[in-house]
Structure formats: structure tokens, C-alpha cells
Design an enzyme around this catalytic site. Structure first.
Site, mmCIF file in Angstrom:
data_model
loop_
_atom_site.group_PDB
_atom_site.id
_atom_site.type_symbol
_atom_site.label_atom_id
_atom_site.label_comp_id
_atom_site.label_asym_id
_atom_site.label_seq_id
_atom_site.Cartn_x
_atom_site.Cartn_y
_atom_site.Cartn_z
ATOM 1 N N SER A 39 1.040 -1.197 -0.107
ATOM 2 C CA SER A 39 -0.022 -0.191 0.292
ATOM 3 C C SER A 39 0.737 1.148 0.279
ATOM 4 O O SER A 39 1.891 1.106 -0.633
ATOM 5 C CB SER A 39 -0.707 0.187 1.365
ATOM 6 N N ASP A 161 -5.615 -2.319 -3.214
ATOM 7 C CA ASP A 161 -4.745 -2.483 -2.219
ATOM 8 C C ASP A 161 -4.015 -3.566 -1.384
ATOM 9 O O ASP A 161 -4.762 -4.095 -0.789
ATOM 10 C CB ASP A 161 -5.415 -1.643 -1.207
#
Length: 270
Positions: A39, A161
Site C-alpha cells: 500500500s 490495495d
């Protein structure tokens, strides 16, 4: 052969903490032999891997002027318009792609330090590690927060993500041969979890359990010959509604400064 790894976790705008930690590590003369990120940690990590010499200054500039304003720009009307048009997300990903393109080489192979990042595959419902080939889309995939940014399509597969599958991927660093690991995180793991007392805390506590449990299991399973340092962020308090303010750039300097001071003090005592 001893290998030092930097492991950078996810956490949106709180990723500014990792910049402070990186500054403290640089001043202590600690350099990575390999870097893994997820991320926002993938974004911070790839900038470090591209040019370790001036990465902290570059990241400080990016965080102070560009990252949040670029990735999550737009008034509420613009965001609603994007949602109405796409049906899935509030922000386009192209502005962040252009920003990364100006700071990164084209491929993993051109990085100065070996780097890997992780994203979650929608079709396969599992973690996918990017290790070679085109770089920008791999990092974008790792950063594609569901609902905020669209999934990234790579070779016919869609990714979101990486924090959904690895919030702080310590185990990957060990698998790559790391014997000394510095964990850079956004501060949430320093907050003790308690049973929720307010309606909005129910979801926040559940989210924290989901994002922390794999990190806790991997840390508990490390062998005694692995040296691990979890850098302090000095970020306390209970999870609250402020955690949902993903566009709040007002505390970026405070996050970075606080993590730098805490991490510098920690490293001074090693």
C-alpha cells in the site's frame, strides 16, 4: 551473509510516519539490502529503492506538496461525479500514475535496491507479489484503496490495495533472505485494542483486527536468529473517526516529525 531489510506497511495518509523513520535510519547509517512494501509503504519503499541517497528529501517533498493532493484531489462534487460515472470509486488513478512516472524508473530491474510490493488479486482472492517488469502499475496496484481508487488491471487481472492481504509483510522479507529487519509502519500497531464503546468503534476495531492479525502471527513465528526492530512512531490513542479522514494533510509534518524523534531515540540506544 547478513541481509538488512526494510519492511514498509500500509496505512494511507499515516504513511508520513515512515518518512520520519527513514530519516532516522539514514542518519544512523543503516541502509537496506532489500525493501518490501505494501500500500502506501510500497510507494515510500519504491522511492527509496530508486535512489537511496536522496530518497528521504524526495519523500519529504512529495508528502508535503503532492501525494495526498494528487491522489485524492477534487471537491466533494467532483468526487461524487466520479462515483456516479464509475459506480465504484471516488478518485481517478491517472494523477497518481503521472506523479510516480516523474520519480521512478520504468522497471524493477532499474532500481538501485531490490524491491518487491504486494497487491490483492480480485480474481484469485489472494496476495500477488510484484518482483520484476513494469514498475509504476505494480506500485499503483498495491496502493489502490477499494472505493477510493479503481482496481489496476495488469495482464488481464485486477488488483487492489496490498494492505488487504499483508498489512506489514515481515514474512516476505524473511523469505527473501533477510536476517535483520527494520519494520516501518504507520503507528496503528502501537495502539492497544479494546472492546468498542461507541457505534463507530465497532467497525474500526474489527478493521484493526483484520489488518494486524497476520503481522502478529508472522512476528510470533520468527526464528531466534532473525533480528527485528519495530521502529516507534509515538502514535497513540484509541482508534477514532479521525482515522477515516483520508484527505487530511494537515498533520503530515507532525506525523513525520514525531516518528523521526521516536525512531532516532530508539536507534541511539541500539
Amino acid at each position: 551473509m547478513n541481509q538488512t531489510a526494510f519492511v514498509l506497511g500500509g496505512g494511507g495518509v499515516l504513511g508520513a510516519h515512515e518518512v520520519g523513520m527513514l530519516r532516522a535510519l539514514a542518519e544512523a547509517g543503516i541502509k537496506p539490502d532489500l525493501i518490501v512494501g505494501t500500500s502506501v509503504g510500497a510507494l515510500n519503499g519504491v522511492v527509496l529503492a530508486a535512489n537511496p541517497t536522496d530518497a528521504v528529501d524526495r519523500l519529504s517533498e512529495l508528502w508535503s506538496t503532492h501525494i495526498v493532493r494528487t491522489a485524492f484531489a477534487g471537491s466533494w462534487m467532483t468526487r461524487l461525479s466520479t462515483l456516479a460515472r464509475t459506480g465504484t470509486h471516488l478518485h481517478p488513478i491517472d494523477p497518481l500514475r503521472r506523479l510516480l512516472g516523474g520519480h521512478l524508473p520504468d522497471t524493477f530491474e532499474e532500481l538501485e535496491v531490490p524491491f518487491q510490493c504486494v497487491a490483492a488479486s480480485i480474481q484469485k482472492a489472494r496476495a500477488h507479489w510484484f518482483t520484476k517488469g513494469p514498475l509504476a502499475d505494480a506500485v499503483l496496484a498495491s496502493c489502490a484503496v477499494p472505493g477510493l481508487l479503481p482496481p489496476v488491471r495488469i495482464d488481464g487481472e485486477h488488483f487492489v490495495d496490498g494492505g488487504l492481504v499483508h498489512s506489514i509483510p515481515v514474512g516476505r522479507a524473511v523469505a527473501m533472505g533477510a536476517t535483520r529487519i527494520f519494520v516501518l509502519h504507520v503507528g496503528r500497531i502501537e495502539r492497544p485494542l479494546e472492546p468498542p464503546a461507541k457505534p463507530w468503534e465497532v467497525g474500526l476495531v474489527a478493521f484493526e483486527i483484520a489488518r494486524r492479525h497476520r503481522f502478529a502471527e508472522e512476528m510470533a513465528s520468527l526464528s531466534d536468529d532473525i533480528e527485528v526492530h519495530v521502529m516507534p512512531a509515538a502514535f497513540g490513542g484509541r482508534p477514532g473517526l479521525s482515522d477515516l479522514r483520508y484527505r487530511d494533510a494537515s498533520r503530515i509534518a507532525r506525523h513525520a516529525g514525531r516518528a523521526y524523534e521516536a525512531s532516532a531515540a530508539y536507534l541511539a540506544e541500539l
